[in-house]
Structure formats: C-alpha cells, structure tokens
Write an enzyme that holds these catalytic residues in place. Structure first.
Site, PDB file in Angstrom:
ATOM      1  N   ASP A 148       0.886  -1.155   0.000  1.00 27.58           N
ATOM      2  CA  ASP A 148       0.000   0.000   0.000  1.00 27.58           C
ATOM      3  C   ASP A 148       0.933   1.216   0.000  1.00 27.58           C
ATOM      4  OD1 ASP A 148      -3.139   0.718   1.702  1.00 27.58           O
ATOM      5  OD2 ASP A 148      -2.038   1.784   0.135  1.00 27.58           O
TER       6      ASP A 148
HETATM    7  C1  GLC Z   1      -4.156   4.473  -0.071  1.00 27.68           C
HETATM    8  C2  GLC Z   1      -5.090   3.310   0.116  1.00 27.68           C
HETATM    9  C3  GLC Z   1      -5.095   2.347  -1.045  1.00 27.68           C
HETATM   10  C4  GLC Z   1      -4.897   3.140  -2.330  1.00 27.68           C
HETATM   11  C5  GLC Z   1      -3.476   3.675  -2.304  1.00 27.68           C
HETATM   12  C6  GLC Z   1      -3.183   4.578  -3.500  1.00 27.68           C
HETATM   13  O1  GLC Z   1      -3.541   4.804   1.120  1.00 27.68           O
HETATM   14  O2  GLC Z   1      -4.975   2.559   1.334  1.00 27.68           O
HETATM   15  O3  GLC Z   1      -6.348   1.653  -1.038  1.00 27.68           O
HETATM   16  O4  GLC Z   1      -5.086   2.301  -3.476  1.00 27.68           O
HETATM   17  O5  GLC Z   1      -3.176   4.359  -1.098  1.00 27.68           O
HETATM   18  O6  GLC Z   1      -3.959   5.733  -3.415  1.00 27.68           O
END
Ligand code: GLC
Length: 653
Positions: free
Chosen positions: A222
């Site tokens: 993430d």
């Molecule tokens: C965010 C989210 C994830 C998302 C990523 C990119 O923190 O947890 O679901 O796809 O970062 O934005």
C-alpha cells in the site's frame, strides 16, 4: 519481452532501483529502457492522478463496492468492472488499485463503503468477477488490502491480532476466492498482522499468500506501507509504492551485509518484468468501445440493481406519476461516494433527486436545510453522510445521522404519514429515532453518479428494487459486537473470532434492525418444489422453483446458508455458501439449481492446518435473507473415517 534476457541485462543496481516506484503512480523505467506501468485508483471509478501535481482527471463514478455487494449480482459487478476498464484504457492506466475485500468487522470502519460485505463468500465471489471484468479487457487489478485491515484509525501502525481459524475462515477467505481470477497484483496493507507489519511479514506474504493460496504474481505495498525495504524483499514483497528515496541505499547496504541475496532480488525483479510484459501485451489489443454516455448508463443501471428497499408500509411505493411531492434535503442527496483514494471526480454533475424528478415532469416542491410543512401528499426526505463522515483514514465515532437530519425526518413524519426517506450512506446507520414513524425507506447508499436517476425509476415503479443488505444494520451501536476503541492500543485483538455481522446476530436477533441479506421488492415471490439432489457425501444440487406472483418484472436474490448442527469446534449458526439473482417477468416461474461442494461444509481446522469436514448432521437453507428461510434440508455427512484426513485430504501427513 524475453524476461530472462531482460533480467540478465539489468545491473544489480538497476534491479534494486526497480523494487521501488519511480514516482507516486509509475514503476521505474530507467528513462524508457523498460516500459512503465501506470497505477491508479479506485474501486468505484477511475481516479487518475497526475504524477506532476496530483491533479485528477474526471471520470465516471459507479456504485461503490458496498453497493455492488448489495446487488448480490455477479452480472452487475462484472458490468461495472468492464465499464471502469474502458475509462482506464482511455486514460492509459495499466493497473486499477481495486478491489478491496476487507471484512466489515465494525460498522464504524471509515472504509466500509469501499468493501463488499461482512461475509467472505459474497465478497470473494463478487471480487472474482470484478477482477475478471477488468483483466479480460486488458486492465490489471490490485486485490487489497492484504490483510486484516478492518479499521482506519491507527491503520499505519496498529497490530491486528487473531487466531488461525478466524484468519482463514473470515479475514482471508474472500482473498482466497478472489485469487481464482489471478489478479495481476495483490496489495499488502499498512497494519501489522500478529505482530509483524504486513509489508515485511514472511508468514503472511510468502507462507499464506504464495505458498498456501498459490499466488505467484506481484505483491505491491500500500502507498507508504513499506517500513523496511530489505525485510520486505525477504518476505517477497516485490514493489514498494510510491517512490522511496531511502530504499536503494537500504537494499544496497543489506546486500553488502549479506542479509539479502541477488537470487531474492531476481525473484522480485522477474515477477515485476512479467507484470510489465502483461501490461505491454494488453496495450496491443485493448481498446475502449463505450461512449461516456454509455458508461453513465451503466452507472445508472448498476445503481438500480444495488439500491435496497428497507421499508414500504402499505405499499406506498411505487408512487403514481403526477403525485404531489415535497422533497427535503440536507445536501446529502448528491453524495455518490465516500472520502479518500476511492473518490472519483465526475464529469457528469450528480443531480439531486428533486432536479431529476422535475426533469421527468413530476410536480415537486423542494426545500433545503429547514423543514416547513408543505401540505403535499408525499414528503421525500434525503439524509446521509458526506465524504467527510465516511472516508479513508478515519473511523466513524457513531452510526447516527446528524441530529438535524433525524429532526427533519421526525418533523416531516409528524406532519405527513406518507414520509419516504432516502438514505445516502456507505455503511450501517442507526434509524431508531424515526423508522417507526415513516412509511418507506430506500437505502441508496453511495451509488455513484447515476444514483438519483435510479432512485427516480424505483420511486415510480419503472423498476422494482432488488438490492439486499450486504452488511447488517444493528439497532444501535451498542448492539453491535465490536467494542469501540476508546483510546489507542498497539493492537486490536479479534477476540470475537467469527462473531461479526450476521454470524453474531444469528445468536442475538433482538439486536439487529435489518439483517444481512434483507431487502424488499415490489414483487411477491413464491418458492416451491424445493429438492436436494445428492451426488456424493459432500456434493449436492439444490433445486427450487420461484414464481413472480405480481404484475411487475423483478429480480430475486436467493441465498444458500449451511449450518453444521453439531461440531467438536465452535462454528457460526450458519454461513452463506452460495447466492444467485434471478430476473422473473410478471407471473413467470423459473426452476433454479445451485451446487454445493465440500467447501460448503468444511471449517478450517488449526490442528490439520487445512479445511476439514467433520462427519455429522448439517442443515442447508434456501433463504431470501439471513433471517427469512424459504426451504431447508437436513443431510448427514458420513465420510469414510479412514480417508477424512489422510495425506490425500491434508498437506500435513
Ligand atoms: C491508499 C489506500 C489504497 C490506495 C493507495 C493509492 O492509502 O490505502 O487503497 O489504493 O493508497 O492511493
């Protein structure tokens, strides 16, 4: 691309640099020496951010996954995924960062609107077809957030602590089912799982995701979840996103210290090159076919299939065209999604329900903010939550609406018994202040840019509502099984085990307002001629006939639950094992068959470290909600004792 040749041609330094992104949204491409991959959110529509200034493009906003969960429809879910793929193709996006399949452990979780359900089978099956819908069009996906990421407060550093059965039966089951669609990437979560950050957790990423579930694709972090790049590499995390300045130096030092090897680096680089190749190959065939108008129509059609009719006293709905109607709203009727990375900036202005109804020639008087008696025959009151109330990065404090929303409904209802509530929210809401005073309630949820066109069609009977709740609505927050965290604790212990959602309310039915799987229709469906056909001790076909006894075409969601009547290990009262959605024209009958196999009866046995069917009695239920059984069958499974857990049936022996 010749993967091995490309791998050999890269220097060790280049390989290390490939393990972290180039910027917020792209992989490292060494100035064009390698093709680049563009990542973008999100589950209910494309949110493509500029790598320069994080500005975003406008695209079509579809129903959130929580509402696709309410559709109980693999067909509608796939239709939406296919439409989002069009947006991705048109905007040159390679990987869509979706779907999210985390369980809705608590109704307070800020991102519940981004997830399908409290049930792993419903979530997993819908995620599977969602992934297929996108990848069949040449757009990759990212199954997320692996794993046990069930609250937003403290998500970056809180540890989810849970036992093995709960982990496999509830919190990773949806991932296991969705993996059947071979997502091009899996995204690890921020939180710790049983004490170790998910991004560097060798048991979680290698032991479970790769070795037990058989996933051999790219694991991406993430955004910002990678805490120690070298430890993450050893846990087989392949790509850290976004770019991290420190990672190259850390990897170099770890290599020199002998903590990581070139072989481990090559394994990750190889998977990344395979992903790059997939994206490159897709570019040769993928093309957008739908116009923006056609995609908007998909958003409307999907919303019609998701919206849930929770109450309809004296069949006040559908309304007759030309009725005298007042609409009261507190601006919530234009909310079509929650806050955070899944939020889509729409090209099409999301019209409020009164504007949509007026455009259709209906006689509407609209009021905003304050209530004043209107004297009209029907009062429609629009309430719900803005993205500031339900969104990424924070949990709700309660499941109540704003008091001014509750007051507006109560005052309307005092003046007008024909009060109809439209509820725009992404998760369970406490409706106790007014539910007994109003005539009808439509749970519109966060249903995308087409929500109010769909609501208008349902209000006037152009289509019958067919959504069913994919998340239980407790009577009050106190009635839900998960205690609210009063202060930060380094860990959340999942002591309730699988007692969340209907698994809990089946034992405490007095605490649930609207049960999992519940939703009303304008049609009356009659089930009969239910039969059970046995093929083996654990393979059955359930057959039944549904008749639509009304004058309106409508869809019916049938749910199949299985109960293990007696087991040496604790099991939920019953569990959803299959579901189907059937369109029945007015007066039409259809005979439906649903198959169950061993998975429907097994539980995860921590001693065997595998799924196990204990011999004995089971009940199979044909139901239209977790509390509305239409037919049931008793079976007595007697597997040959000598073969139940031999080497054939478990990996241990
Ligand atoms: C965010 C989210 C994830 C998302 C990523 C990119 O923190 O947890 O679901 O796809 O970062 O934005």
């Amino acid at each position: 691309m010749d993967i091995e040749k490309t791998l050999q041609a890269l220097t060790l330094e280049e390989k290390m640099k490939l393990l972290t992104g180039k910027n917020n949204w792209e992989n490292e491409d060494f100035g064009g020496k390698l093709p680049s991959i563009f990542f973008a959110d999100g589950p209910c529509g494309l949110r493509k951010m500029s790598v320069i200034d994080d500005s975003t493009h406008k695209n079509t906003a579809y129903p959130t996954l929580s509402m696709l969960g309410c559709s109980f429809s693999t067909e509608t879910t796939k239709m939406v995924a296919d439409a989002i793929a069009e947006d991705c193709i048109e905007n040159d996006v390679d990987i869509l960062l979706a779907p999210g399949v985390n369980m809705k452990r608590s109704p307070l979780c800020g991102r519940n609107f981004e997830y399908f359900s409290e049930d792993p089978v419903l979530s997993g099956e819908l995620a599977r077809v969602y992934i297929e819908g996108l990848q069949e069009r040449g757009v990759g996906t990212s199954l997320k957030h692996f794993a046990v990421n069930n609250n937003e407060n403290y998500r970056f550093y809180q540890n989810s602590e849970l036992d093995e059965r709960t982990f496999y039966e509830l919190y990773t089951k949806a991932f296991e089912i969705a993996l059947e669609a071979s997502p091009w990437t899996v995204m690890c979560s921020y939180n710790l799982v049983n004490g170790i950050y998910a991004s560097e957790n060798p048991w979680l990423l290698k032991g479970v995701l790769r070795d037990k579930f058989g996933y051999n694709g790219v694991i991406v972090s993430d955004w910002g979840a990678c805490m120690h790049r070298a430890k993450a590499l050893k846990a087989t995390l392949d790509l850290e996103m976004p770019h991290s300045q420190a990672s190259f130096g850390e990897l170099k030092q770890a290599y020199e210290d002998g903590f990581i090897t070139e072989h481990e680096i090559d394994n990750s680089v190889r998977r990344l090159l395979e992903l790059i190749e997939k994206c490159q190959a897709a570019k040769t065939y993928r093309k957008a076919q739908k116009t923006k108008e056609e995609r908007h129509k998909v958003a409307v059609e999907a919303a019609k299939d998701c919206i849930v009719l929770l109450k309809n006293d004296n069949s006040i709905l559908p309304l007759k065209s030309g009725s005298d109607i007042s609409v009261y709203h507190s601006s919530s009727s234009s909310f079509y999604g929650g806050g955070g990375s899944s939020h889509v900036e729409t090209e099409n202005k999301v019209e409020r329900i009164d504007a949509v109804l007026r455009k259709r020639g209906e006689n509407i008087t609209a009021y905003t903010k304050h209530y004043s008696p209107s004297g009209t025959k029907y009062s429609i009151v629009c309430v719900g939550n803005s993205p500031e109330i339900e969104g990424e990065g924070f949990d709700r404090e309660n499941i109540s609406l704003f008091s001014r929303h509750n007051e507006m409904i109560e005052r309307c209802a005092e003046d007008n018994p024909n009060t109809i509530v439209l509820l725009y929210a992404g998760s369970a809401i406490d409706v106790s202040k007014w539910i007994d005073k109003v005539a009808a309630v439509l749970y519109v949820g966060f249903c995308g840019e087409g929500a109010n066109e769909a609501v208008a069609d349902i209000l006037f009977g152009n289509v019958s509502p067919s959504g069913k709740l994919a998340e239980s609505f407790p009577i009050s927050l106190a009635d839900n099984p998960i205690e609210k965290e009063e202060e930060y604790e380094p860990y959340v212990y999942y002591k309730e085990r699988f007692d969340i959602g209907y698994r809990y309310y089946d034992k405490h039915s007095e605490k649930v307002r609207f049960p999992f799987g519940f939703g009303l229709s304008y049609a009356n469906f009659v089930y009969d001629d239910a039969r059970l056909i046995k093929h083996t001790e654990t393979d059955y076909t359930i057959q039944f006939t549904i008749t639509n006894q009304s004058a309106i075409d409508a869809k019916e969601v049938t749910q199949i639950y299985v109960q293990d009547v007696y087991c040496a290990s604790e099991r939920p009262v019953k569990e959803l094992k299959a579901f189907t959605k059937t369109l029945l024209k007015a007066g039409e009958s259809k005979t439906i068959q649903i198959k169950l196999d061993r998975k429907a009866f097994a539980y995860y046995n921590a001693a065997l470290k595998d799924w196990y069917v204990e011999n004995g009695k089971f009940n199979i239920y044909v139901a239209t909600s977790s509390q509305d059984i239409k037919a049931e069958f008793a079976v007595d499974i007697q597997l040959d004792e000598y073969t139940q857990f031999t080497a054939k049936n478990t990996k241990l022996l």
